[in-house]
Design a protein around this motif. Sequence first.
Motif, PDB file in Angstrom:
ATOM      1  N   GLU A   1       0.713  -1.309  -0.008  1.00 38.80           N
ATOM      2  CA  GLU A   1       0.046  -0.001  -0.027  1.00 38.80           C
ATOM      3  C   GLU A   1       0.869   1.310  -0.114  1.00 38.80           C
ATOM      4  O   GLU A   1       0.646   2.327  -0.679  1.00 38.80           O
ATOM      5  CB  GLU A   1      -0.794   0.039   1.179  1.00 38.80           C
ATOM      6  CG  GLU A   1      -2.002  -1.302   1.070  1.00 38.80           C
ATOM      7  CD  GLU A   1      -1.441  -2.344   1.755  1.00 38.80           C
ATOM      8  OE1 GLU A   1      -0.225  -2.544   1.939  1.00 38.80           O
ATOM      9  OE2 GLU A   1      -2.531  -3.152   2.077  1.00 38.80           O
TER      10      GLU A   1
ATOM     11  N   ASP B   1      -5.738   2.794  -7.396  1.00 42.43           N
ATOM     12  CA  ASP B   1      -6.341   1.593  -7.144  1.00 42.43           C
ATOM     13  C   ASP B   1      -5.576   0.606  -6.026  1.00 42.43           C
ATOM     14  O   ASP B   1      -6.064  -0.387  -5.543  1.00 42.43           O
ATOM     15  CB  ASP B   1      -6.476   0.839  -8.694  1.00 42.43           C
ATOM     16  CG  ASP B   1      -7.396   1.622  -9.466  1.00 42.43           C
ATOM     17  OD1 ASP B   1      -8.556   1.973  -9.093  1.00 42.43           O
ATOM     18  OD2 ASP B   1      -6.796   1.548 -10.758  1.00 42.43           O
TER      19      ASP B   1
ATOM     20  N   HIS C   1      -9.384   7.704  -4.609  1.00 39.47           N
ATOM     21  CA  HIS C   1     -10.668   7.999  -5.341  1.00 39.47           C
ATOM     22  C   HIS C   1     -11.590   8.684  -4.741  1.00 39.47           C
ATOM     23  O   HIS C   1     -12.599   9.320  -5.301  1.00 39.47           O
ATOM     24  CB  HIS C   1     -11.220   6.539  -5.662  1.00 39.47           C
ATOM     25  CG  HIS C   1     -10.261   5.661  -6.796  1.00 39.47           C
ATOM     26  ND1 HIS C   1     -10.576   6.113  -7.930  1.00 39.47           N
ATOM     27  CD2 HIS C   1      -9.504   4.876  -6.324  1.00 39.47           C
ATOM     28  CE1 HIS C   1      -9.799   5.231  -8.612  1.00 39.47           C
ATOM     29  NE2 HIS C   1      -9.380   4.365  -7.843  1.00 39.47           N
ATOM     30  N   GLU C   2     -11.522   8.729  -3.448  1.00 42.84           N
ATOM     31  CA  GLU C   2     -12.610   9.487  -2.672  1.00 42.84           C
ATOM     32  C   GLU C   2     -12.655  10.919  -2.695  1.00 42.84           C
ATOM     33  O   GLU C   2     -11.958  11.819  -2.751  1.00 42.84           O
ATOM     34  CB  GLU C   2     -12.461   9.000  -1.316  1.00 42.84           C
ATOM     35  CG  GLU C   2     -13.155   7.641  -1.020  1.00 42.84           C
ATOM     36  CD  GLU C   2     -12.852   7.233   0.564  1.00 42.84           C
ATOM     37  OE1 GLU C   2     -12.497   8.050   1.602  1.00 42.84           O
ATOM     38  OE2 GLU C   2     -12.936   5.773   0.718  1.00 42.84           O
TER      39      GLU C   2
ATOM     40  N   VAL D   1      -5.034   0.948  -0.639  1.00 43.75           N
ATOM     41  CA  VAL D   1      -6.237   0.744   0.181  1.00 43.75           C
ATOM     42  C   VAL D   1      -5.666   0.726   1.413  1.00 43.75           C
ATOM     43  O   VAL D   1      -4.942   0.036   2.116  1.00 43.75           O
ATOM     44  CB  VAL D   1      -6.693  -0.824  -0.265  1.00 43.75           C
ATOM     45  CG1 VAL D   1      -7.956  -1.167   0.563  1.00 43.75           C
ATOM     46  CG2 VAL D   1      -6.827  -1.043  -1.614  1.00 43.75           C
TER      47      VAL D   1
ATOM     48  N   GLY E   1      -9.835  -0.835   4.143  1.00 41.46           N
ATOM     49  CA  GLY E   1     -10.682  -1.355   2.906  1.00 41.46           C
ATOM     50  C   GLY E   1     -11.286  -0.374   2.075  1.00 41.46           C
ATOM     51  O   GLY E   1     -12.324  -0.379   1.571  1.00 41.46           O
ATOM     52  N   ARG E   2     -10.902   1.102   2.104  1.00 39.99           N
ATOM     53  CA  ARG E   2     -11.147   2.039   1.358  1.00 39.99           C
ATOM     54  C   ARG E   2     -10.181   2.629   0.385  1.00 39.99           C
ATOM     55  O   ARG E   2      -9.001   2.301   0.436  1.00 39.99           O
ATOM     56  CB  ARG E   2     -11.383   3.529   2.260  1.00 39.99           C
ATOM     57  CG  ARG E   2     -12.681   3.069   3.342  1.00 39.99           C
ATOM     58  CD  ARG E   2     -12.879   4.146   4.114  1.00 39.99           C
ATOM     59  NE  ARG E   2     -14.133   4.136   4.911  1.00 39.99           N
ATOM     60  CZ  ARG E   2     -15.264   4.752   4.910  1.00 39.99           C
ATOM     61  NH1 ARG E   2     -15.338   5.725   3.931  1.00 39.99           N
ATOM     62  NH2 ARG E   2     -16.046   4.735   5.752  1.00 39.99           N
ATOM     63  N   LEU E   3     -10.469   3.361  -0.653  1.00 39.18           N
ATOM     64  CA  LEU E   3      -9.553   3.850  -1.767  1.00 39.18           C
ATOM     65  C   LEU E   3      -9.599   5.064  -1.537  1.00 39.18           C
ATOM     66  O   LEU E   3     -10.285   5.972  -2.293  1.00 39.18           O
ATOM     67  CB  LEU E   3     -10.253   3.537  -3.164  1.00 39.18           C
ATOM     68  CG  LEU E   3     -10.022   1.913  -3.369  1.00 39.18           C
ATOM     69  CD1 LEU E   3     -11.245   1.561  -4.745  1.00 39.18           C
ATOM     70  CD2 LEU E   3      -8.906   1.530  -3.523  1.00 39.18           C
TER      71      LEU E   3
END
Length: 107
Positions: free
Chosen positions: A85, A95, A106-107, A98, A101-103
């Motif tokens: 990560e 991508d 992208h958020e 993480v 459990g989140r990206l």
Amino acid sequence: GRRQALTLGSSLDKAFIDDKTYNIIDQIYVSPLTRARDTLDCVRRTAPPGLLPQSETVMPNLREIDFYSWENTSKEDLERTYPQEYKAWKSGDPDGLVVDGRLPLHE
């Protein structure tokens, strides 16, 4: 923060004025966050007249990223605990990063 922004504005004459000639700042990019816009307002209040453009471009992607459980963790600890990560974060891979459990990219 506000005091620093006011100081920045008033110090721009030293950075952008030479021999009484302005080196005009053509464009300002700012985050949509209220505090970023407030900081820009402070800079504008004390900047030399005519140095800054009257408008700015609001960039929605210029905002903070929530790194969840990574917050307040040293880079060394992240690299050791989450090597894949961490590598994804450093390379800008949205991508591969993480966190909990989140990206976050992208958020």
